[in-house]
Scaffold this active site. Structure first.
Site, PDB file in Angstrom:
ATOM      1  N   HIS A   1      -8.344   6.356  10.316  1.00 56.73           N
ATOM      2  CA  HIS A   1      -9.452   6.569  11.259  1.00 56.73           C
ATOM      3  C   HIS A   1     -10.723   5.805  10.848  1.00 56.73           C
ATOM      4  O   HIS A   1     -11.833   6.233  11.158  1.00 56.73           O
ATOM      5  CB  HIS A   1      -9.732   8.078  11.421  1.00 56.73           C
ATOM      6  CG  HIS A   1     -10.154   8.769  10.157  1.00 56.73           C
ATOM      7  ND1 HIS A   1      -9.753  10.052   9.850  1.00 56.73           N
ATOM      8  CD2 HIS A   1     -10.954   8.385   9.124  1.00 56.73           C
ATOM      9  CE1 HIS A   1     -10.288  10.419   8.695  1.00 56.73           C
ATOM     10  NE2 HIS A   1     -11.027   9.418   8.246  1.00 56.73           N
TER      11      HIS A   1
ATOM     12  N   HIS B   1      -7.237   5.390  -0.212  1.00 58.39           N
ATOM     13  CA  HIS B   1      -8.549   4.731  -0.247  1.00 58.39           C
ATOM     14  C   HIS B   1      -9.552   5.557  -1.039  1.00 58.39           C
ATOM     15  O   HIS B   1      -9.423   6.767  -1.172  1.00 58.39           O
ATOM     16  CB  HIS B   1      -9.096   4.388   1.144  1.00 58.39           C
ATOM     17  CG  HIS B   1      -9.424   5.521   2.078  1.00 58.39           C
ATOM     18  ND1 HIS B   1      -8.518   6.418   2.542  1.00 58.39           N
ATOM     19  CD2 HIS B   1     -10.601   5.865   2.693  1.00 58.39           C
ATOM     20  CE1 HIS B   1      -9.090   7.259   3.391  1.00 58.39           C
ATOM     21  NE2 HIS B   1     -10.370   6.949   3.496  1.00 58.39           N
TER      22      HIS B   1
ATOM     23  N   GLU C   1      -7.186  12.540   2.456  1.00 56.04           N
ATOM     24  CA  GLU C   1      -7.113  12.790   3.914  1.00 56.04           C
ATOM     25  C   GLU C   1      -5.663  12.931   4.373  1.00 56.04           C
ATOM     26  O   GLU C   1      -5.394  13.399   5.482  1.00 56.04           O
ATOM     27  CB  GLU C   1      -7.804  11.654   4.686  1.00 56.04           C
ATOM     28  CG  GLU C   1      -9.311  11.674   4.483  1.00 56.04           C
ATOM     29  CD  GLU C   1     -10.046  10.538   5.188  1.00 56.04           C
ATOM     30  OE1 GLU C   1     -11.262  10.668   5.393  1.00 56.04           O
ATOM     31  OE2 GLU C   1      -9.413   9.507   5.520  1.00 56.04           O
TER      32      GLU C   1
HETATM   33  C1  DHB Z   1     -13.680   4.274   5.673  1.00 51.04           C
HETATM   34  C2  DHB Z   1     -12.549   5.120   5.622  1.00 51.04           C
HETATM   35  C3  DHB Z   1     -12.656   6.457   6.032  1.00 51.04           C
HETATM   36  O1  DHB Z   1     -11.627   7.348   5.995  1.00 51.04           O
HETATM   37  C4  DHB Z   1     -13.854   6.941   6.522  1.00 51.04           C
HETATM   38  O2  DHB Z   1     -13.883   8.221   6.956  1.00 51.04           O
HETATM   39  C5  DHB Z   1     -14.968   6.125   6.557  1.00 51.04           C
HETATM   40  C6  DHB Z   1     -14.875   4.795   6.139  1.00 51.04           C
HETATM   41  C7  DHB Z   1     -13.577   2.851   5.276  1.00 51.04           C
HETATM   42  O3  DHB Z   1     -12.555   2.430   4.698  1.00 51.04           O
HETATM   43  O4  DHB Z   1     -14.524   2.103   5.561  1.00 51.04           O
HETATM   44 FE    FE Z   2     -12.271   9.378   6.547  1.00 52.12          FE
END
Ligand code: DHB
Ligand code: FE
Length: 286
Positions: free
Chosen positions: A12, A192, A239
């Protein structure tokens, strides 16, 4: 009775919203990601779901660190999006289905899930970006039941608990007496980390393992502790709790019919997975 047709797991990342607004579908950076949605568009056009139950995490728009429910279920007729500070366009509102929401809330509480119920709820990029990816450039043809999962402030719910929540939601959906086609969405991930020493961290091998196990062995994934999962997937990779809940809600025979995986979109290993859910009764009859 309501029927669960399948589930979609998708990232997302907010910058996708800007890329959609600028129609960057063919841009070399974005194409490998957006093209992963061609299959999804065909699947949705064939299956025509009426309602989407969306497991997502709020990023400070509706809930902040002062009041952060572990699980919250929306029961509004409409969910607004507001400026969240990512520089992306504010999206249209999403239609709700309060009667279906209250059925899920009642069933969950009877099932001993002590959720927060929200008759007024803003939704952030974790809801609107996946909808914009699934139905680009048109009005969204589904109503939603948003279910927030805390992936932000510790202590977080365990993977096991999120799988169990999903299973309870699946039972609730199937007990709903209206003839609805329901899809389930889990947003966020995959690996991430946005801040700290490991900012930019992704883990392709672990992501592949998670997507593989999610299909037929979600209970094996449920054995990871939250802290071990964060070590392997990054602080925001957790997440994936939303994906666990989505998978739990698929109560039948589950098959993966589509997967796309691409590194990076912004700081994230971006994945899109479609899981079909066929009734177990159909298996016996076959
Ligand atoms: C990013 C990823 C996310 O899950 C989020 O909520 C906000 C930013 C990103 O990779 O930029
Ligand atoms: Fe996020």
């Amino acid at each position: 009775m309501a029927r669960i047709i399948g589930g979609i797991g998708t990232t997302h990342v907010p910058s996708i919203g800007k890329a959609i607004a600028e129609k960057k579908y063919q841009d070399p950076y974005w194409k490998p990601f957006f093209s992963g949605f061609d299959y999804v568009h065909g699947w949705l056009a064939r299956e025509k779901p009426d309602v989407a139950v969306v497991f997502y995490n709020d990023h400070g728009l509706n809930f902040f660190l002062d009041k952060l429910p572990t699980f919250a279920v929306g029961a509004a007729g409409e969910y607004r999006n507001e400026d969240e500070g990512w520089g992306i366009p504010v999206s249209r509102s999403v239609a709700g289905d309060p009667d279906f929401s209250w059925h899920i809330i009642n069933t969950l509480v009877a099932d001993e899930f002590d959720i927060t119920m929200c008759q007024d709820m803003l939704v952030d990029h974790a809801v609107t970006i996946p909808l914009g990816l699934m139905w680009p450039g048109e009005s969204w043809p589904v109503k939603i039941v948003p279910i927030e999962v805390n992936t932000v402030q510790h202590p977080l719910p365990s993977l096991k608990r999120c799988l169990a929540l999903g299973r309870a939601v699946g039972r609730a959906i199937e007990a709903y007496p209206r003839d609805l086609k329901v899809m389930v969405i889990g947003t966020g991930g995959l690996s991430h980390q946005l801040d700290g020493e490991r900012a930019g961290f992704v883990n392709k091998e672990f992501d592949q393992l998670c997507m593989d196990k999610l299909i037929g062995e979600p209970d094996e994934l449920a054995r990871y502790s939250v802290h071990k999962f964060i070590e392997l997937a990054g602080a925001q990779g957790i997440e994936f709790l939303n994906w666990m809940a989505m998978r739990g809600a698929l109560t039948g025979r589950v098959a993966q019919v589509h997967r796309n995986y691409h590194i990076p979109i912004s700081n994230t290993a971006a994945a899109t997975v479609v899981l079909e859910n066929k009734p177990l009764a159909g298996l016996k009859a076959a």
